[in-house]
Design a protein around this motif. Structure first.
Motif, PDB file in Angstrom:
ATOM      1  N   LEU A   1      59.449  -2.642  76.914  1.00  0.00           N
ATOM      2  CA  LEU A   1      58.939  -2.984  75.782  1.00  0.00           C
ATOM      3  C   LEU A   1      57.853  -3.859  75.597  1.00  0.00           C
ATOM      4  N   ARG A   2      57.660  -4.898  76.498  1.00  0.00           N
ATOM      5  CA  ARG A   2      56.636  -5.812  76.489  1.00  0.00           C
ATOM      6  C   ARG A   2      55.292  -5.063  76.668  1.00  0.00           C
ATOM      7  N   THR A   3      55.487  -4.127  77.672  1.00  0.00           N
ATOM      8  CA  THR A   3      54.338  -3.331  77.906  1.00  0.00           C
ATOM      9  C   THR A   3      53.918  -2.576  76.512  1.00  0.00           C
TER      10      THR A   3
ATOM     11  N   ALA B   1      58.627  -2.697  68.219  1.00  0.00           N
ATOM     12  CA  ALA B   1      58.542  -3.270  69.534  1.00  0.00           C
ATOM     13  C   ALA B   1      59.259  -4.476  69.527  1.00  0.00           C
ATOM     14  N   ALA B   2      58.662  -5.412  68.976  1.00  0.00           N
ATOM     15  CA  ALA B   2      58.697  -6.639  68.627  1.00  0.00           C
ATOM     16  C   ALA B   2      60.377  -6.931  68.419  1.00  0.00           C
ATOM     17  N   GLU B   3      60.782  -6.201  67.404  1.00  0.00           N
ATOM     18  CA  GLU B   3      62.154  -6.364  66.921  1.00  0.00           C
ATOM     19  C   GLU B   3      63.091  -5.998  68.228  1.00  0.00           C
ATOM     20  N   ALA B   4      62.536  -4.807  68.839  1.00  0.00           N
ATOM     21  CA  ALA B   4      63.188  -4.394  70.135  1.00  0.00           C
ATOM     22  C   ALA B   4      63.377  -5.265  71.101  1.00  0.00           C
ATOM     23  N   ILE B   5      62.460  -5.895  71.144  1.00  0.00           N
ATOM     24  CA  ILE B   5      62.322  -6.826  72.295  1.00  0.00           C
ATOM     25  C   ILE B   5      63.311  -8.183  71.762  1.00  0.00           C
ATOM     26  N   PHE B   6      63.419  -8.600  70.676  1.00  0.00           N
ATOM     27  CA  PHE B   6      64.580  -9.540  70.320  1.00  0.00           C
ATOM     28  C   PHE B   6      65.741  -9.106  70.497  1.00  0.00           C
ATOM     29  N   LEU B   7      66.059  -7.838  70.145  1.00  0.00           N
ATOM     30  CA  LEU B   7      67.456  -7.498  70.319  1.00  0.00           C
ATOM     31  C   LEU B   7      67.730  -7.307  71.572  1.00  0.00           C
ATOM     32  N   SER B   8      67.009  -6.848  72.628  1.00  0.00           N
ATOM     33  CA  SER B   8      67.181  -6.920  74.123  1.00  0.00           C
ATOM     34  C   SER B   8      67.253  -8.380  74.732  1.00  0.00           C
ATOM     35  N   ASP B   9      66.874  -9.448  73.922  1.00  0.00           N
ATOM     36  CA  ASP B   9      66.704 -10.858  74.608  1.00  0.00           C
ATOM     37  C   ASP B   9      67.085 -11.806  73.470  1.00  0.00           C
ATOM     38  N   THR B  10      68.084 -11.781  72.808  1.00  0.00           N
ATOM     39  CA  THR B  10      68.741 -12.562  71.762  1.00  0.00           C
ATOM     40  C   THR B  10      68.918 -13.813  72.371  1.00  0.00           C
ATOM     41  N   ALA B  11      69.285 -14.023  73.579  1.00  0.00           N
ATOM     42  CA  ALA B  11      69.837 -15.260  74.140  1.00  0.00           C
ATOM     43  C   ALA B  11      68.423 -16.183  74.556  1.00  0.00           C
ATOM     44  N   SER B  12      67.375 -15.570  74.671  1.00  0.00           N
ATOM     45  CA  SER B  12      66.314 -16.731  75.121  1.00  0.00           C
ATOM     46  C   SER B  12      65.318 -16.783  73.969  1.00  0.00           C
ATOM     47  N   GLY B  13      64.653 -17.805  74.190  1.00  0.00           N
ATOM     48  CA  GLY B  13      63.459 -18.145  73.192  1.00  0.00           C
ATOM     49  C   GLY B  13      62.205 -17.061  73.332  1.00  0.00           C
ATOM     50  N   SER B  14      62.021 -16.277  74.386  1.00  0.00           N
ATOM     51  CA  SER B  14      60.841 -15.405  74.353  1.00  0.00           C
ATOM     52  C   SER B  14      61.059 -14.319  73.468  1.00  0.00           C
TER      53      SER B  14
END
Length: 757
Positions: free
Chosen positions: A554-556, A570-583
């Motif tokens: 997703l980052r790529t 892609a950005a929303e998918a990144i968030f949904l895959s990494d909700t616990a961190s700030g990135s």
């Protein structure tokens, strides 16, 4: 700067022509002075620089253009770039001006610690006993010497070691000696910020878990039941006040944890509203008394290992007659510095300052002693006293000032110290790979070749470190950005463009790509409708999976996509895959700031049926926490949501839920929003309130409070907003759901200007 402490698992674990004149190049300057090592190194022969003449001019032109065309042009920025191979100063901009470097101060702290203590240094925690009968000791004493890496797992293992040494009963007190440090818990600069966030954790000669507690929160088994709140570690040091309530499954989460020291114990209070069947969420908060925190948790660990403590947990000194029964040693300092730099841990930095004070200047360790020891080292490294301001070791708040030239001087000195260089350079985050720049500079030459320390405060961004250029030359650089207005994403993009240009030096096409990165996103790629729809479907499928292992793909994609709609997906998918961190949060908010106006309508048209309201749910989850930025992003979508009944329904419900969890913050956001967004948002909120049907919904109460605001400007704006909301709510008299008109159906009452807010 780290806002979250490291958990134990984290510890273990476009070619573009450059049309600028050659006069833009920075003039050559004398080499940065070399720093003497503990034993002065032999003078290195002068190396031929690949960045001489035209190459250096091209690099300087690219850096100048980025500084002049990106968001950095509206900031106060200092830059210095030095070739480590030739010693030549390749570029300078305000290089001798003092800046707030934020967490780049950790570069100075880590360097002094490695130089004065040595990479192999280990922190010690001493355990003493007063002998008693067989298998019994009259008292157990613990003397700490500032170990910043002690965590619960290690403490459990230490309790086991004590049990294996035959101790079964402590027929007396557990006495804690923290006299290796002075009694000042918070460093200079920490007093500028009040709160209980973990990045403000106090120091202590006896410390545990970075002097923070983990608070795990999840919804209960049924609506209206109390939520599940658990603390890690389990310790008699804590008292828990659980005031959470479980709401229906689609409710928005809002949790407000707090910690405070009361009567020698840490009181953890958790209020909030949790969705039914919602996942576990972890919050970290600082503790007030590190010594008692360590002691009470050690007592619990001893009990788990079969050792009974009959007395109290208290502070005291180790008596001369006590005998040493166990010595616990930390990992080597090199590994601790790696954790410090990769994760920008404030607590470790301040522990190192006090340890330097105790070890170099004599116990007890203090900030004045530690800073003096660091200043002694910096003077040897070619940075004389009086030219900078250093008051703490972490860079927190407005307490420190350094120049870009001083920073590259330090970086050059550490590069030349062979006994320390590997540990110092290796501790820095790697662009696109790990640490605080794991997700930055993707798709550029900097990935894997730039190692740098970040710095982040309000109005401050910094990035300093090392990079290998495309011409295989090694550079030291420092970039300090202060006093910038507006949002941060554009400033960070400019800083990253500078880093990408440094990595691309020696290759004109890469310099051009870096300039393009700073100036504007590239033109959208021409994709067929089926291909665009397929990509959106792929990203949304990955987002629904919520699997962090999908983040590299997703980052790529996020770095490669040029279509705003696909970038949003892609950005929303990144968030949904990494909700616990700030990135993940940052990726979503930045994409929404840059791409939403152009991309959201197209994303709505391309989205799969399984996602009837792209972006809305994710932004609402963040807005429900009450923070201004996600609230602004959510309201900006409002004018576009009336085009589809399903989307209008989802948006109205989401806004009503946000109004339930953060009513005052939503009210303020509506007052501050652009007229089109405010009007469309009010329409959606009115529909959502009508659909909700709760006569005790907290948003109207928040609006009534605003009507009575003693500030006449704020009260007038609230009156106007109330009138507009009433008009919108009248439109909702018919129960049938239909797309709402964005303009004249409820003519807006003008809101007075926001002066005086």
């Amino acid at each position: 700067m780290s806002t979250v402490p490291l958990r134990p698992a984290a510890v273990a674990a476009l070619a573009l022509a450059l049309a600028l004149p050659a006069s833009a190049a920075a003039p050559a300057a004398p080499a940065v002075p070399a720093a003497p090592a503990d034993r002065p190194p032999a003078a290195a022969p002068a190396a031929a620089s690949a960045l001489q003449g035209e190459g250096a001019a091209q690099l300087a032109q690219a850096l100048t253009r980025i500084l002049g065309t990106s968001a950095l042009r509206r900031t106060r920025t200092g830059v210095a770039v030095v070739s480590l191979d030739s010693g030549q100063l390749l570029f300078a901009r305000n290089a001798d001006d003092l800046f707030n470097p934020a967490s780049n101060v950790k570069l100075f702290t880590a360097a002094a610690a490695l130089a004065r203590l040595g990479p192999e240094f280990r922190f010690e925690t001493e355990f003493y006993a007063e002998p008693g009968a067989a298998e019994t000791v009259r008292a157990l004493y613990v003397r700490g010497k500032g170990d910043p890496s002690m965590v619960t797992e290690r403490l459990y293992a230490i309790a086991g070691e004590l049990a294996h040494r035959g101790i079964r009963t402590v027929k007396g007190d557990l006495v804690l000696d923290d006299s290796w440090f002075d009694e000042q818990r918070e460093g200079p600069g920490y007093d500028q910020e009040h709160g209980d966030r973990a990045y403000l954790a106090p120091t202590g000669a006896l410390s545990l878990n970075f002097n923070a507690v983990a608070i795990h929160v999840a919804g209960g088994p049924k609506p209206k039941a109390r939520g599940r709140v658990e603390l890690e570690p389990a310790s008699d040091f804590f008292t828990l006040d659980n005031r959470t309530v479980t709401a229906r499954a689609r409710a928005r989460r809002r949790v407000v944890p707090s910690s405070s020291l009361q009567g020698g114990l840490e009181r953890i209070t958790v209020t909030g509203r949790l969705p039914l069947n919602g996942g576990d969420q972890v919050f970290y908060r600082k503790i007030g008394d590190p010594t008692l925190y360590f002691g009470h948790t050690l007592k619990r660990m001893l009990e788990l290992r079969g050792v009974r403590v009959t007395g109290q947990v208290r502070a005291g000194r180790v008596p001369p007659a006590a005998r040493l029964v166990y010595l616990a040693q930390s990992d080597e300092l090199a590994e601790i510095v790696r954790t410090l730099q990769k994760h920008s841990n404030n607590f470790i930095a301040e522990q190192l300052v006090k340890t330097l004070g105790a070890q170099v200047k004599g116990a007890p360790g203090s900030w004045p002693k530690g800073i003096e020891a660091i200043q002694d080292f910096l003077a040897e490294a070619g940075i004389p006293r009086g030219g900078y301001q250093m008051r703490n070791g972490s860079g927190l708040n407005d307490a420190n000032r350094f120049t870009a030239r001083q920073t590259v001087t330090l970086l050059g000195a550490m590069w030349r110290r062979f006994p320390l260089a590997a540990e110092y350079v290796g501790a820095l985050p790697v662009a696109g790979k790990d640490g605080t720049i794991r997700w930055r500079m993707w798709g550029t030459d900097a990935v894997g070749r730039l190692r740098a320390k970040t710095g982040t405060l309000d109005g401050v961004r910094s990035l300093s470190g090392y990079v290998e250029t495309a011409a295989h030359e090694h550079l030291a650089f420092a970039i300090f950005v202060n006093d910038f207005p507006g949002r941060t994403h554009a400033v960070v993009r400019g800083v990253d463009a500078l880093g990408a240009a440094l990595a691309g030096a020696g290759r004109p096409s890469e310099l051009g790509a870096a300039v393009a990165l700073a100036e504007a996103p590239a033109a959208a790629e021409e994709l067929s409708e089926p291909e665009a729809r397929a990509r959106v479907a792929r990203y949304q499928e990955l987002g629904r999976a919520g699997d962090p292992r999908n983040l590299p793909e997703l980052r790529t994609a996020f770095a490669a996509e040029r279509d705003p709609a696909l970038r949003l997906a892609a950005a929303e998918a990144i968030f949904l895959s990494d909700t616990a961190s700030g990135s993940g949060r940052r990726a979503l908010l930045d994409a929404a700031a840059v791409d939403a106006r152009a991309g959201f309508p197209r994303l709505r048209a391309l989205t799969t049926p399984e996602v009837p309201a792209p972006l809305v749910g994710s932004l609402a989850d963040l807005a429900a926490e009450g923070e201004a930025e996600p609230m602004e992003r959510l309201l900006a979508l409002a004018p576009e949501t009336s085009a589809s009944p399903a989307l209008a329904e989802a948006y109205a419900d989401a806004l009503a839920e946000v109004g339930r969890t953060a009513p005052d913050e939503l009210l303020f956001a509506l007052l501050a929003a652009e007229p089109a967004a405010a009007d469309a948002g009010l329409a959606a909120l009115a529909r959502g309130l009508a659909r909700d049907g709760d006569e005790e919904h907290p948003f109207p109460a928040a609006l009534r409070r605003a009507l009575a605001d003693p500030n006449p400007t704020r009260a007038a704006r609230a009156v106007a907003l109330s009138a507009r909301l009433d008009e919108r709510r009248k439109v909702q008299a018919a129960p049938a759901l239909s797309p709402l008109p964005a303009g004249d159906a409820a003519r807006p009452v003008p809101i007075p200007p926001a002066a005086g807010r």
